[in-house]
Design a protein around this motif. Structure first.
Motif, PDB file in Angstrom:
ATOM      1  N   TRP A   1       0.864  -0.926   0.408  1.00 39.77           N
ATOM      2  CA  TRP A   1       0.314   0.245   0.038  1.00 39.77           C
ATOM      3  C   TRP A   1       1.090   1.296  -0.056  1.00 39.77           C
ATOM      4  O   TRP A   1       1.758   0.895   0.896  1.00 39.77           O
ATOM      5  CB  TRP A   1      -1.018   0.285   1.551  1.00 39.77           C
ATOM      6  CG  TRP A   1      -2.720  -0.890   1.146  1.00 39.77           C
ATOM      7  CD1 TRP A   1      -2.174  -1.871   1.560  1.00 39.77           C
ATOM      8  CD2 TRP A   1      -3.047  -0.604   0.334  1.00 39.77           C
ATOM      9  NE1 TRP A   1      -3.332  -2.880   1.103  1.00 39.77           N
ATOM     10  CE2 TRP A   1      -4.320  -1.926   0.314  1.00 39.77           C
ATOM     11  CE3 TRP A   1      -3.830   0.174  -0.289  1.00 39.77           C
ATOM     12  CZ2 TRP A   1      -5.171  -2.349  -0.271  1.00 39.77           C
ATOM     13  CZ3 TRP A   1      -5.272  -0.005  -1.009  1.00 39.77           C
ATOM     14  CH2 TRP A   1      -4.867  -0.920  -0.758  1.00 39.77           C
TER      15      TRP A   1
ATOM     16  N   CYS B   1      -7.524   1.145  -4.614  1.00 36.85           N
ATOM     17  CA  CYS B   1      -7.704   2.236  -3.596  1.00 36.85           C
ATOM     18  C   CYS B   1      -8.674   2.458  -2.446  1.00 36.85           C
ATOM     19  O   CYS B   1      -9.762   1.805  -2.436  1.00 36.85           O
ATOM     20  CB  CYS B   1      -7.993   3.189  -4.453  1.00 36.85           C
ATOM     21  SG  CYS B   1      -8.660   3.638  -5.305  1.00 36.85           S
TER      22      CYS B   1
ATOM     23  N   ALA C   1      -4.440   5.729   0.026  1.00 39.03           N
ATOM     24  CA  ALA C   1      -4.052   4.743  -0.222  1.00 39.03           C
ATOM     25  C   ALA C   1      -4.137   3.598  -1.460  1.00 39.03           C
ATOM     26  O   ALA C   1      -5.268   3.383  -1.732  1.00 39.03           O
ATOM     27  CB  ALA C   1      -4.187   3.195   1.385  1.00 39.03           C
ATOM     28  N   TYR C   2      -3.524   2.807  -2.170  1.00 41.52           N
ATOM     29  CA  TYR C   2      -3.092   2.895  -3.591  1.00 41.52           C
ATOM     30  C   TYR C   2      -1.975   1.248  -3.533  1.00 41.52           C
ATOM     31  O   TYR C   2      -1.189   1.470  -2.349  1.00 41.52           O
ATOM     32  CB  TYR C   2      -2.195   3.228  -4.699  1.00 41.52           C
ATOM     33  CG  TYR C   2      -3.331   4.951  -4.815  1.00 41.52           C
ATOM     34  CD1 TYR C   2      -4.325   5.091  -5.933  1.00 41.52           C
ATOM     35  CD2 TYR C   2      -2.852   5.618  -4.505  1.00 41.52           C
ATOM     36  CE1 TYR C   2      -5.280   5.918  -5.858  1.00 41.52           C
ATOM     37  CE2 TYR C   2      -3.228   7.433  -4.291  1.00 41.52           C
ATOM     38  CZ  TYR C   2      -4.327   7.530  -5.265  1.00 41.52           C
ATOM     39  OH  TYR C   2      -4.835   8.974  -5.164  1.00 41.52           O
ATOM     40  N   LEU C   3      -3.269   0.061  -3.612  1.00 42.27           N
ATOM     41  CA  LEU C   3      -2.493  -1.464  -3.746  1.00 42.27           C
ATOM     42  C   LEU C   3      -1.651  -1.431  -5.133  1.00 42.27           C
ATOM     43  O   LEU C   3      -2.007  -1.252  -5.813  1.00 42.27           O
ATOM     44  CB  LEU C   3      -3.404  -1.790  -3.855  1.00 42.27           C
ATOM     45  CG  LEU C   3      -2.383  -3.649  -3.773  1.00 42.27           C
ATOM     46  CD1 LEU C   3      -2.044  -3.800  -1.957  1.00 42.27           C
ATOM     47  CD2 LEU C   3      -3.790  -4.617  -3.247  1.00 42.27           C
TER      48      LEU C   3
ATOM     49  N   GLU D   1      -3.238  -1.872   7.885  1.00 43.42           N
ATOM     50  CA  GLU D   1      -1.895  -1.685   7.073  1.00 43.42           C
ATOM     51  C   GLU D   1      -0.942  -1.770   7.481  1.00 43.42           C
ATOM     52  O   GLU D   1      -0.796  -0.455   7.244  1.00 43.42           O
ATOM     53  CB  GLU D   1      -2.069  -2.728   5.721  1.00 43.42           C
ATOM     54  CG  GLU D   1      -3.408  -4.064   4.988  1.00 43.42           C
ATOM     55  CD  GLU D   1      -2.723  -4.447   4.598  1.00 43.42           C
ATOM     56  OE1 GLU D   1      -1.574  -5.470   4.955  1.00 43.42           O
ATOM     57  OE2 GLU D   1      -3.541  -5.470   5.217  1.00 43.42           O
TER      58      GLU D   1
ATOM     59  N   GLY E   1       1.985   0.323   5.145  1.00 38.38           N
ATOM     60  CA  GLY E   1       2.231   1.024   3.593  1.00 38.38           C
ATOM     61  C   GLY E   1       4.160   1.327   3.870  1.00 38.38           C
ATOM     62  O   GLY E   1       4.467   1.620   4.688  1.00 38.38           O
TER      63      GLY E   1
END
Length: 187
Positions: free
Chosen positions: A22, A40, A84-86, A121, A123
């Motif tokens: 993330w 996201c 947040a972007y994976l 998570e 990140g």
């Protein structure tokens, strides 16, 4: 630390051993998503405040007349809302270039604000620390607005960065007094 941090980030190698991770965006990464991502989610990180204290010599200003863009400043008890972007580590090549003007990768715990699991998570986040060559430091919000009003670079007027960020934060339901105060002075 030099203006260009690409080599430093690549040498540090943070997160290159993961299949996906993330990325927390708190500035232009909220409204200008020019990289591939798998998912996201709205999120926040604790103990950091968004501040327009970083110079931009390569996007929203020039070496002779840098713009002002967001970075994070440690502030116990603060909450910084963003997206947040994976992503996969392959995206680092692009992000390290995009964030090269003084930003380094750091790990951070993320808390998601949607109703999907998981709630948290680990990140990464790009932060321009006070020891980088482009750091401009604190100033009154009215002075920051004047600075932003004059600056322009290859990515366009500095004012567009601030206004797009303010709109994106409102969409996220975020209350960021620093950004909104600069926006009021700018308008």
């Amino acid at each position: 630390m030099p203006l260009n941090t690409v080599d430093i980030n690549r040498q540090r190698g943070h997160f290159s051993d993961r299949e996906q991770l993330w990325l927390f965006g708190y500035g232009s990464l909220i409204f200008k998503v020019d990289f591939p991502f798998r998912d996201c989610r709205p999120a926040y990180i604790r103990d950091w405040s968004r501040r327009f204290w970083q110079g931009s010599h390569d996007h929203r200003g020039t070496p002779e007349a840098p713009g002002r863009v967001a970075t994070l400043i440690r502030e116990p008890g603060a909450c910084c809302v963003g997206m947040a972007y994976l992503i996969t580590p392959a995206v680092f090549e692009h992000l390290d270039m995009r964030e090269k003007n003084g930003y380094l990768r750091f790990s951070t715990p993320l808390t998601f604000t949607d109703d999907r699991a998981p709630d948290q998570e680990d990140g990464l986040v790009y932060i321009a620390t006070e020891d980088n060559a482009a750091f401009l430091g604190p100033a009154a919000e009215e002075d920051i607005a004047r600075h932003i009003a004059r600056a322009q670079g290859p990515s366009g007027p500095n004012r567009d960065y601030l206004l797009n960020l303010a709109d994106a934060l409102r969409t996220l339901g975020a209350d960021d007094e620093h950004v909104f105060a600069i926006e009021r002075y700018l308008r």
